[in-house]
Design a protein around this motif. Structure first.
Motif, PDB file in Angstrom:
ATOM      1  N   ILE A 116     -34.412 -12.423 -10.183  1.00 27.43           N
ATOM      2  CA  ILE A 116     -32.883 -13.126 -10.567  1.00 27.43           C
ATOM      3  C   ILE A 116     -32.941 -14.552 -10.433  1.00 27.43           C
ATOM      4  N   GLY A 117     -33.264 -15.293  -9.180  1.00 26.72           N
ATOM      5  CA  GLY A 117     -33.687 -16.679  -8.987  1.00 26.72           C
ATOM      6  C   GLY A 117     -34.736 -17.544 -10.184  1.00 26.72           C
ATOM      7  N   ILE A 118     -35.849 -16.742 -10.405  1.00 30.30           N
ATOM      8  CA  ILE A 118     -36.610 -17.373 -11.923  1.00 30.30           C
ATOM      9  C   ILE A 118     -35.596 -17.125 -13.367  1.00 30.30           C
ATOM     10  N   TYR A 119     -34.972 -15.372 -13.450  1.00 32.87           N
ATOM     11  CA  TYR A 119     -34.525 -15.812 -14.603  1.00 32.87           C
ATOM     12  C   TYR A 119     -33.165 -16.295 -14.898  1.00 32.87           C
ATOM     13  N   SER A 120     -32.530 -16.475 -13.058  1.00 32.32           N
ATOM     14  CA  SER A 120     -31.305 -17.483 -13.862  1.00 32.32           C
ATOM     15  C   SER A 120     -31.120 -18.781 -13.091  1.00 32.32           C
ATOM     16  N   ALA A 121     -32.437 -19.297 -12.837  1.00 36.60           N
ATOM     17  CA  ALA A 121     -33.068 -20.985 -13.422  1.00 36.60           C
ATOM     18  C   ALA A 121     -32.691 -20.959 -14.804  1.00 36.60           C
ATOM     19  N   TYR A 122     -33.963 -20.343 -15.736  1.00 40.06           N
ATOM     20  CA  TYR A 122     -33.955 -20.490 -16.782  1.00 40.06           C
ATOM     21  C   TYR A 122     -32.712 -19.998 -18.129  1.00 40.06           C
ATOM     22  N   ARG A 124     -29.814 -21.363 -16.868  1.00 43.53           N
ATOM     23  CA  ARG A 124     -29.538 -22.096 -16.527  1.00 43.53           C
ATOM     24  C   ARG A 124     -27.696 -22.093 -17.165  1.00 43.53           C
ATOM     25  N   GLY A 125     -26.197 -22.233 -16.537  1.00 47.33           N
ATOM     26  CA  GLY A 125     -25.048 -22.079 -16.470  1.00 47.33           C
ATOM     27  C   GLY A 125     -24.860 -20.597 -17.538  1.00 47.33           C
ATOM     28  N   SER A 126     -25.379 -19.576 -17.868  1.00 45.69           N
ATOM     29  CA  SER A 126     -24.847 -18.924 -18.423  1.00 45.69           C
ATOM     30  C   SER A 126     -23.981 -17.211 -17.621  1.00 45.69           C
ATOM     31  N   LEU A 127     -23.693 -16.092 -18.618  1.00 47.77           N
ATOM     32  CA  LEU A 127     -22.515 -15.781 -17.474  1.00 47.77           C
ATOM     33  C   LEU A 127     -23.723 -14.687 -16.120  1.00 47.77           C
ATOM     34  N   PHE A 128     -25.168 -14.700 -17.249  1.00 49.94           N
ATOM     35  CA  PHE A 128     -25.748 -14.180 -15.804  1.00 49.94           C
ATOM     36  C   PHE A 128     -26.554 -14.869 -14.250  1.00 49.94           C
ATOM     37  N   ASP A 129     -26.635 -15.980 -15.075  1.00 44.42           N
ATOM     38  CA  ASP A 129     -26.155 -17.187 -13.663  1.00 44.42           C
ATOM     39  C   ASP A 129     -24.698 -17.530 -12.705  1.00 44.42           C
ATOM     40  N   THR A 200     -34.780 -20.140  -4.773  1.00 38.08           N
ATOM     41  CA  THR A 200     -36.169 -20.098  -5.872  1.00 38.08           C
ATOM     42  C   THR A 200     -34.954 -20.864  -7.088  1.00 38.08           C
ATOM     43  N   ARG A 201     -33.837 -20.532  -6.944  1.00 30.73           N
ATOM     44  CA  ARG A 201     -33.467 -20.724  -8.303  1.00 30.73           C
ATOM     45  C   ARG A 201     -33.472 -22.686  -8.468  1.00 30.73           C
ATOM     46  N   ALA A 202     -33.092 -22.644  -7.272  1.00 32.92           N
ATOM     47  CA  ALA A 202     -32.772 -24.376  -7.095  1.00 32.92           C
ATOM     48  C   ALA A 202     -34.554 -25.305  -7.164  1.00 32.92           C
ATOM     49  N   SER A 203     -35.216 -24.314  -7.863  1.00 32.31           N
ATOM     50  CA  SER A 203     -36.669 -24.844  -6.814  1.00 32.31           C
ATOM     51  C   SER A 203     -36.864 -24.931  -8.115  1.00 32.31           C
ATOM     52  N   MET A 204     -36.593 -23.681  -9.325  1.00 32.41           N
ATOM     53  CA  MET A 204     -37.090 -23.796 -10.787  1.00 32.41           C
ATOM     54  C   MET A 204     -36.471 -24.562 -11.426  1.00 32.41           C
ATOM     55  N   LEU A 205     -35.116 -24.990 -10.736  1.00 34.46           N
ATOM     56  CA  LEU A 205     -34.109 -25.867 -12.405  1.00 34.46           C
ATOM     57  C   LEU A 205     -34.914 -27.102 -11.646  1.00 34.46           C
TER      58      LEU A 205
END
Length: 313
Positions: A116-122, A124-129, A200-205
């Protein structure tokens, strides 16, 4: 590298000595006399004094402290006042449910949080995120004991899929005992996954827009390879840190969950020891938890060296 390892080991010893001292002092200054609790309200002052002398509680605190340190150096954590057995034996008899609960909860949290964190960063800004961020913040604010009660009501009481409490009888197989850990593991795993998702999201961003990621894309590499092999590897250190922190928090934070689900684990033992003023058990449990914290931090430091060559340099 050897110098770094030795430096970490010396730091671990210093931290544990400080922890031993703090735990000893805090336990002794806490109101309540274990001798009076054990003998009950009808005990006389002479009976209480005799029992205190039997367990060495009438000696000066510096003497008790030195004797406790000498015992620790010999691997002796003391003897439980109420259980009448060595502290390590008491903790060992309760370690299995706590160990598996921590292991399953951490595994579930990582399995939920990393994708979830990886895909959310990938995305970014989408409805999933936006949905993932909202759910993570909501999960972080939900108490694990409340979620545990909800899971019991739904999956144990109404549906009857899982046992509501306990850890099985003496003749229960390991598979049946582990079945009692499904609901508490889900309760702890969901709550713990929130922090890992956010880190995870913050690190990937931080790494997805770096030059080496754009270079990998310009060479025609697939997006999955770019994200998982290049970006994730360079974002691994903060993620490893939060996973290690989560593991340590699960070890010490399983007390409430074990109480809610009636698990005979270390947390339940500590709660009873606090109520009984069983000093040796309280001290032993706190030292074991502190030792696990220190070992987990040491393991994470060693993983830094393996994951990122820059740390080794």
């Amino acid at each position: 590298m050897l110098r770094t390892v030795l430096h970490r080991l010396l730091g671990m010893l210093a931290v544990m000595l400080i922890v031993v001292t703090i735990v000893f002092v805090i336990v002794r200054v806490t109101p309540g006399d274990p001798a009076a609790v054990m003998l009950g309200p009808d005990a006389t002052a002479a009976d209480i004094a005799n029992l205190r002398a039997q367990f060495g509680l009438d000696r000066p605190l510096p003497v008790q402290y030195v004797q406790y340190l000498l015992g620790l150096l010999q691997g002796d954590f003391g003897r439980s006042i109420f259980l009448g057995q060595p502290v390590l034996a008491a903790l060992g008899s309760r370690a299995e449910p706590t160990f598996f609960l921590t292991l399953f909860s951490l595994a579930l949290a990582v399995l939920i949080a990393l994708p979830i964190g990886i895909y959310s960063a990938y995305r970014r800004g989408s409805l999933f995120d936006q949905a993932a961020t909202t759910v993570a913040m909501l999960a972080a604010s939900v108490p694990s004991f409340w979620l545990g009660l909800v899971l019991i009501q739904v999956f144990a009481v109404r549906l009857g899929w899982f046992p509501a409490s306990g850890y099985g009888g003496p003749g229960t197989t390991l598979a049946e005992r582990l079945g009692h850990l499904v609901l508490p593991s889900v309760a702890l795993g969901i709550v713990s996954s929130a922090l890992i998702i956010r880190f995870t999201r913050a690190s990937m961003l931080d790494v997805l827009n770096d030059d080496y990621v754009r270079t990998a894309r310009s060479k025609g590499m697939g997006e999955a390879r770019v994200v998982l092999r290049h970006a994730l590897k360079n974002a691994a250190i903060p993620i490893l840190t939060v996973v290690g922190l989560t593991a340590a928090l699960l070890v010490s934070g399983a007390v409430v969950t074990e109480t809610v689900f009636g698990l005979p684990g270390v947390g339940n033992l500590v709660v009873n020891a606090v109520l009984r003023r069983d000093y040796p058990v309280i001290q032993g449990a706190l030292l074991v938890v502190a030792g696990l914290y220190v070992l987990i931090n040491f393991a994470i430091d060693m993983l830094y060296i393996l994951v990122d060559p820059r740390v080794r340099a």
